[in-house]
Design a protein around this motif. Structure first.
Motif, mmCIF file in Angstrom:
data_model
loop_
_atom_site.group_PDB
_atom_site.id
_atom_site.type_symbol
_atom_site.label_atom_id
_atom_site.label_comp_id
_atom_site.label_asym_id
_atom_site.label_seq_id
_atom_site.Cartn_x
_atom_site.Cartn_y
_atom_site.Cartn_z
ATOM 1 N N TYR A 50 -7.141 -3.505 -4.627
ATOM 2 C CA TYR A 50 -7.165 -4.550 -3.604
ATOM 3 C C TYR A 50 -6.761 -5.909 -4.146
ATOM 4 N N ARG A 67 -3.254 0.676 -5.043
ATOM 5 C CA ARG A 67 -4.595 0.926 -4.520
ATOM 6 C C ARG A 67 -5.615 -0.086 -5.023
ATOM 7 N N PHE A 125 -9.287 3.451 -2.731
ATOM 8 C CA PHE A 125 -9.312 2.090 -3.270
ATOM 9 C C PHE A 125 -10.440 1.921 -4.292
ATOM 10 N N TYR A 129 0.833 -1.209 0.000
ATOM 11 C CA TYR A 129 0.000 0.000 0.000
ATOM 12 C C TYR A 129 0.865 1.256 0.000
ATOM 13 N N ALA A 138 -11.068 -0.558 4.402
ATOM 14 C CA ALA A 138 -9.997 0.436 4.328
ATOM 15 C C ALA A 138 -9.521 0.949 5.683
ATOM 16 N N TYR A 159 -12.289 -3.886 -4.601
ATOM 17 C CA TYR A 159 -12.403 -3.454 -3.203
ATOM 18 C C TYR A 159 -13.616 -4.096 -2.535
#
Length: 422
Positions: A63, A61, A222, A56, A77, A230
């Motif tokens: 996932y 960004r 994200f 990260y 998050a 995400y």
């Protein structure tokens, strides 16, 4: 006799918790320090958390592209932001001792939040020691450093704020807790019913909007990186469960555990219990039936009636509804891992107390539950005890909060006063 009377009052009078809570917190903080000093740290997920945070920090960004030794990033998050801060405070995750000290502080703060919700609900002092007697809970906090520790802190902090009628602040804190781990969604059905009756339809709707807005805000970097990845990772509802890690349903056998019929059965039981508690217990302040509740969604009650309903949403009712929803969810979860015990261990004593069960039996159930959650790996016997204790808790709180028994308690409490007056 005077000494016995004083001791009984100390154990049973809820007013005395203002003296016992600080002492228990101090003793537990010392115990946590001794655990860190004497018992070696156990690596489970911390290293994987730090590997994910490293990716990260490098700018990723999406996932789907963030993972560690234990697999992909599967938490919302807020988890990322919290462990990003811990990454900084612990020399890129290498300073385990500092991390453990931070988690000692988190444990004490979490226990304080739990105790305050119990105190607001009028729980007597004899129940409180059960909150500090769990070997497994101490281990989850100071030896494993799991993210559930932050989630459970957010849950009880939110409940405490709702009990004080700080509705919006409590909702925001709850949403941040959901942003750490989706386990807190198990409480959402009761949270919705509580806020609806306490605030009215329109204001409760804005609370729901606030939850969604917080989730959108914390997830925005994200979402830009990939909305689908995400949502499917952070709130994955179709996750494949591994039989070897389950704590609760091992006794049903691997074939049945992995089968779709068993999954559908648990979903059906979960929905049935939520409906039963919703209709029979959580709507108690309003006195509505389910058809009435649907009507009130379309046409809310007058302000005077809404104010009367709101006054019946007491701190005790709030804690009972939210924790019963959590325990129902845990009972019907296909797979519980060891870190889930933080939610169960701090919910069970209150719910068993609400059932009016004898204190000896309450302590016995809590100790049986503690034993089962400390068996590693889980066995048929330990998993059966886990499920039995959860089922007993759900069944007993349903019985103990029945309107008939509540009326009998009120009648018994008033009787001595009438006799004295005569």
């Amino acid at each position: 006799m005077d000494l016995i009377t004083r001791a009984k009052d100390l154990a049973t009078n809820p007013h005395n918790t203002k003296w016992t809570i600080p002492l228990q917190l101090l003793g537990d903080a010392i115990l946590c320090g001794l655990i860190v000093w004497k018992i070696p740290y156990t690596e489970i997920d911390w290293k994987a958390y730090m590997q994910q945070i490293t990716i990260y920090i490098a700018g990723e960004r999406d996932y789907a592209k963030i993972s560690g030794d234990t697999g992909p990033l599967v938490y919302p998050a807020a988890h990322v932001y919290i462990y990003r801060a811990l990454y900084y405070l612990t020399d890129s995750g290498t300073d385990i001792f500092t991390a453990q000290l931070i988690f000692i502080g988190l444990y004490v703060a979490s226990l304080y939040f739990v105790m305050q919700t119990y105190r607001q609900a009028g729980v007597p002092p004899w129940v409180f020691p059960l909150l500090s007697l769990s070997k497994r809970v101490h281990s989850i906090f100071v030896l494993r450093l799991f993210n559930d520790c932050f989630a459970v802190a957010g849950l009880f902090a939110a409940v405490g704020l709702w009990q004080r009628r700080w509705w919006t602040v409590g909702t925001l804190v709850y949403s941040v807790g959901v942003g750490v781990k989706m386990s807190l969604l198990l409480c959402l059905p009761a949270v919705g019913v509580v806020l609806w009756q306490a605030m009215g339809r329109d204001r409760a709707f804005y609370q729901a909007q606030s939850i969604l807005q917080v989730q959108t805000l914390i997830a925005s970097p994200f979402i830009i990186g990939g909305l689908k990845s995400y949502v499917t990772r952070a709130f994955e509802l179709s996750r494949t469960f591994m039989f070897k890690w389950t704590v609760n349903w091992r006794f049903v056998g691997e074939e049945r555990f992995l089968g779709r019929p068993f999954s559908l059965l648990l979903i059906a039981v979960h929905l049935s219990l939520l409906y039963t508690f919703g209709a029979g217990r959580w709507l108690a302040p309003s006195g509505w039936s389910v058809p009435d509740a649907f009507d009130k969604l379309i046409e809310p009650p007058p302000k005077e009636e809404q104010a009367r309903i709101a006054r019946r949403v007491t701190p005790n009712f709030i804690l009972t509804a939210v924790l019963s929803s959590m325990i129902i969810g845990c009972l019907c979860a296909r797979s519980l891992h060891y870190q889930f015990f933080v939610y169960i261990a701090w919910s069970t004593p209150f719910l068993l107390w609400k059932s009016s069960m004898h204190p000896v039996l309450i302590y016995a159930i809590c100790m049986a539950q503690e034993w089962a959650w400390n068996v590693y790996p889980s066995t048929n016997a330990s998993s059966l005890v886990v499920v039995s204790c959860l089922a007993t808790t759900v069944g007993s709180v349903w019985i103990g909060t029945s309107p008939y028994l509540a009326a009998k308690k009120d009648e018994a409490a008033e009787k001595p006063q009438h006799e004295h007056a005569e």
